[in-house]
Each structure stands twice: as C-alpha cells, then as structure tokens.
Design an enzyme around this catalytic site. Structure first.
Site: not given
Ligand code: CMC
Length: 427
Positions: A305, A362
């Site tokens: 998240h 989710d």
């Molecule tokens: N699976 C594998 N690796 C992940 C995941 C995941 N679900 N989420 C983040 N990472 C890794 C990412 O690759 C990065 O690694 P590194 O530091 O080595 O580059 C690190 O964790 C940080 O991730 P980020 O993408 O910079 O984090 P963010 O804050 O930009 O993204 C997120 C948050 C929710 C978009 C992301 O965690 C994600 O894509 N999750 C899967 C989709 C999901 O479940 N979304 C629902 C969110 S909750 C409902 C809502 O409020 O909308």
C-alpha cells in the site's frame, strides 16, 4: 520548532510557512514558491505532496490508524451502519436518530431510475464491464438533472440523496445486463444493503432469501471502504469538481479512477491472480518468486500500500470477517486455499517483510466477495458503492473551502523551438 522552512535556491533564501495538522503532521506551504523563486516542485505520484487541508479522514500509515471524523474505523465497523457512517462523512457529525431517519427516507425516495435510463442499458454490449456502465450512467444522470447547482445547498442535498439512492440500482442493473436477467426494481422497505443484494440476486421466477449475515458483511465492507483521504479516485473527484463540473460528472470520474488494478480494481485482480495460480497447478511459491523477480512485471495483487507500511487496519478487520464467513459457508474452495497459502508465504518472506508489503483491504475483500457469491467483475463496483459517501464528502469540502481550480505544473523535457518542415520536405 521553527514555524517556517528555509529553502535556498540559486543563492536566494526564502522562508515558507509550516502548516501543522491536528494530529501533528507538518507540511511546508509552498504556495508562494514559484512566484518568489521561479521554481516548482517535482513529485511524481504525489508521494510527498499534500493537495489540500482536510477534516474528513485521518490515517497514519506507520501505525495503521484510520479514523473518519475522529472516530476509529474499528468502532464504526463494529457499532455503526453504512448510512450512519455516510452521514458522518458527508455532514461531519454522527446523526441523531431523527437525522438518520430523515437521511434514510430521503435516500429511499430516490432509489428508482428514470425509465429512459433503463433504455441506455440496452445500448451497451452484453459483456460491457460493470464499472464502465456505472461510470457512464452516473455521468448520464447529469443530463436527467441539469438544474443541479453547486451553490444551492438544497440542490446539493437532493443530488446527494439521488446518488446514494440510485448507485445500488445502477450497479445491480449493470450486472443484470451482463448476465441477461430481467432488472429487479428497488424495494424501499429493505435496508440499504439488503435492497442492493436483492436487486443483484433476485429473479422473478423464485423467492429470494438474503441471509442476514450477507447483509451485515456487506454493511461492514461498505463502511471500511467509505473513505481513505486523498487516494487516486478521491483526488480525481476533487480535481474534476474543482473546475466546477457538476457532482454527477465528478463522481463518474472518481469511478473511472477507481477501476484501475492498482487502486480499487485490485480486488478483481486478486481473484484473477488466484485463478491463474490455480490453473497453473497451484504452486504458490512459484508466483511469490515471480513477484520478487525484477525482470518480471508480475506483482502479488492485494499486497502493499502507498500509505500503510505496517498493516492496513481495514485488512485486519476483514481478515476476521473472512474467517467467519468462510466458516459459516463451510464450502471448500480451492481458490480460497490458495489465498491462505499465499498470505502465509508472503508474510514470512524476507522480500515482503523488508518492503513492508502486507495484505491490503483488497486481498480479503476479494476473497469475501467470492465467498458471498459476487461475480468477479462486480468486485470494484462494490468498492464504488462503499466509497461514494467519501467522494461526496470530499467534493463538498472542496466546494465549500478554498475553491481554486486544480492545475499542476510540469517540468518540460521536450524539444526546444525548431523550424516547421512542410510535408514534402519530411522523409
Ligand atoms: N508485489 C511485489 N512487489 C511489490 C508489490 C507487490 N504487490 N508492491 C510493491 N512491491 C515492491 C516494488 O517492486 C518496490 O520494490 P523495490 O523497492 O525493490 O523497487 C517496493 O515494493 C515499493 O513499491 P512501490 O511500487 O514503490 O510502492 P507504491 O507505494 O508506489 O505502490 C501499490 C503501492 C499499492 C500500488 C503497490 O504496492 C502495488 O502495486 N500493489 C498491488 C496492487 C494492489 O494491491 N493495490 C491495492 C491498493 S489498496 C486499495 C486502495 O486503497 O486503492
């Protein structure tokens, strides 16, 4: 502590006021930055940027705290109902018994759709995604109620009742369209959630019983989704509304933003991922490995998240519900087994622990929706129904506060000026 922040740019030093929120978080007010320094900030994804001051929802991602108007989410989920929480979000206080009765009856006065709206459904392809239908029909409501005025509080209240009353009907009919069943009309003597479940699952040929547990579970799910401060869809509603677009159009754009798999669409993506793992033979570790592989685009949906870096309090509540519902139904489902294995594997894996990637709302909501018999395509629609009062509350707060059109800037990285070449000079 100083109440200004000093910024030095090109030998120039300027002081920016610090704004302190009621829970102690501090922001630098950079509203004069460009006029005083000719520079702007660059913050892709708005990770460090506050777009507004808001008194609706507080969340602390490190401590896993979520409160609506000061009330902890755990207490609201346990003691309140969705319409009560909607009133709280929209008007700022928990309703008195009379206020709640009036709010509920006003909403119920508006559960039906104009019969011409019904005809719009015929124009959609049979397999249209219900989120596309939801967003389109909500926008179309602005054509049925063109006299809406954002400056007339009676007109705004009427639009709020219409949206709250009609969204379940629009949502249920988008599903009925998809499966080719007759539309079921609202029944106003039912509760908000029972009415929705009835419109979704009832068929004229047989009696339809809605188990009380399903009604209650949906009530909690809606409360947990009702607001989450400046997320992608809420920011979209505020941004669109800031141009003075009407409330229906603003909410319609929020629905579109929610649809994406990185936001509300993740609940559908979770189930699709579980199916993918199942069809591939059920080797959970293989997919965990793939999610860690930087050469692969695969991510574990329902994990991680932007704000919660410890645990998602909504997920904690839902995990309890998930176990309860699954025990109640008692029907074994291979996808639900895979979900449990995946949760366990990720929670004990160094990669996920180091990056604070926990199951989010989710992950569990998708599993509960599946167990309750909701079709996968409807999962994000359910999120929209829950989020509606939050979107309305933010739209109202934005309209009643500093009403400035949202218009970010950019750092231009394209060509500098160049000469135009006529068509026959280009190769
Ligand atoms: N699976 C594998 N690796 C992940 C995941 C995941 N679900 N989420 C983040 N990472 C890794 C990412 O690759 C990065 O690694 P590194 O530091 O080595 O580059 C690190 O964790 C940080 O991730 P980020 O993408 O910079 O984090 P963010 O804050 O930009 O993204 C997120 C948050 C929710 C978009 C992301 O965690 C994600 O894509 N999750 C899967 C989709 C999901 O479940 N979304 C629902 C969110 S909750 C409902 C809502 O409020 O909308």
């Amino acid at each position: 502590m100083e109440n200004t922040a000093k910024i030095e740019i090109n030998d120039k030093s300027i002081e920016m006021p610090l704004i302190t929120g009621s829970e102690g978080e501090i922001g630098i007010d950079i509203s004069k930055l460009r006029s005083q320094t000719k520079t702007i900030t660059l913050d892709p994804g708005f990770v460090n940027t506050g777009s507004c001051e808001s008194g609706i929802t507080f969340l602390n991602g490190e401590k896993g705290v979520l409160r609506y108007r000061g009330y902890p989410i755990e207490e609201l989920a346990e003691k309140s109902n969705f319409l009560e929480v909607s009133f709280l979000l929209i008007y700022g206080e928990l309703p008195t018994p009379q206020q709640l009765e009036d709010f509920e009856s006003n909403i119920k006065m508006h559960t039906m759709l104009h019969e011409d709206v019904r005809h719009i459904y015929q124009a959609f392809p049979k397999d249209a995604h219900p989120m596309a239908i939801l967003s389109s029909i909500v926008c179309a409501l602005s054509t049925f109620y063109p006299d809406f005025s954002a400056t007339d509080s009676n007109a705004v209240d009427l639009a709020i009742w219409r949206l709250m009353g009609k969204l379940p009907t629009i949502a249920a009919w988008s599903y009925k369209k998809n499966i080719g069943q007759p539309f079921v009309y609202p029944v106003n003597e039912y509760s908000y959630t029972k009415n929705f479940l009835n419109m979704l699952f009832a068929v004229p040929a047989t009696d339809n019983e809605i188990p009380t547990e399903f009604e209650q579970a949906l009530n909690v799910l809606f409360i947990l989704h009702a607001d989450h401060e400046q997320n992608c869809s809420t920011s979209t509603v505020r941004l669109v509304g800031s141009s003075e677009a009407n409330l229906f159009a603003s909410i319609s754009s929020g629905i579109a933003a929610l649809w994406g798999p990185l936001h509300g669409g993740a609940n559908q993506a979770v189930l699709e991922m579980l199916k993918q793992i199942h069809n591939d033979g059920g080797d959970v570790q293989k997919f965990v490995k793939m999610a860690k592989d930087k050469d692969s685009k695969f991510r574990l949906m329902g994990f991680g998240h932007r704000v919660y870096k410890n645990f998602d309090p909504r997920a904690t509540i839902l995990k309890g519900y998930c176990d309860k519902i699954l025990a109640l139904l008692g029907t074994p489902d291979p996808l639900l087994d895979i979900a449990k294995q995946l949760e366990e594997a990720a929670l004990t894996d160094e990669y996920f622990i180091e990056r604070n990637l926990y199951p989010n709302v989710d992950f569990y909501s998708g599993i509960i929706y599946k167990a309750l018999g909701f079709p996968t395509d409807m999962f994000t629609v359910l999120f929209s129904l829950g989020r509606l009062p939050g979107w309305i509350a933010h739209w109202l707060e934005m309209r009643n506060g500093v009403s400035k059109i949202g218009r970010p800037r950019q750092i231009y990285t394209g060509y500098t000026e160049r000469n135009y070449a006529s068509l026959n000079q280009r190769n």
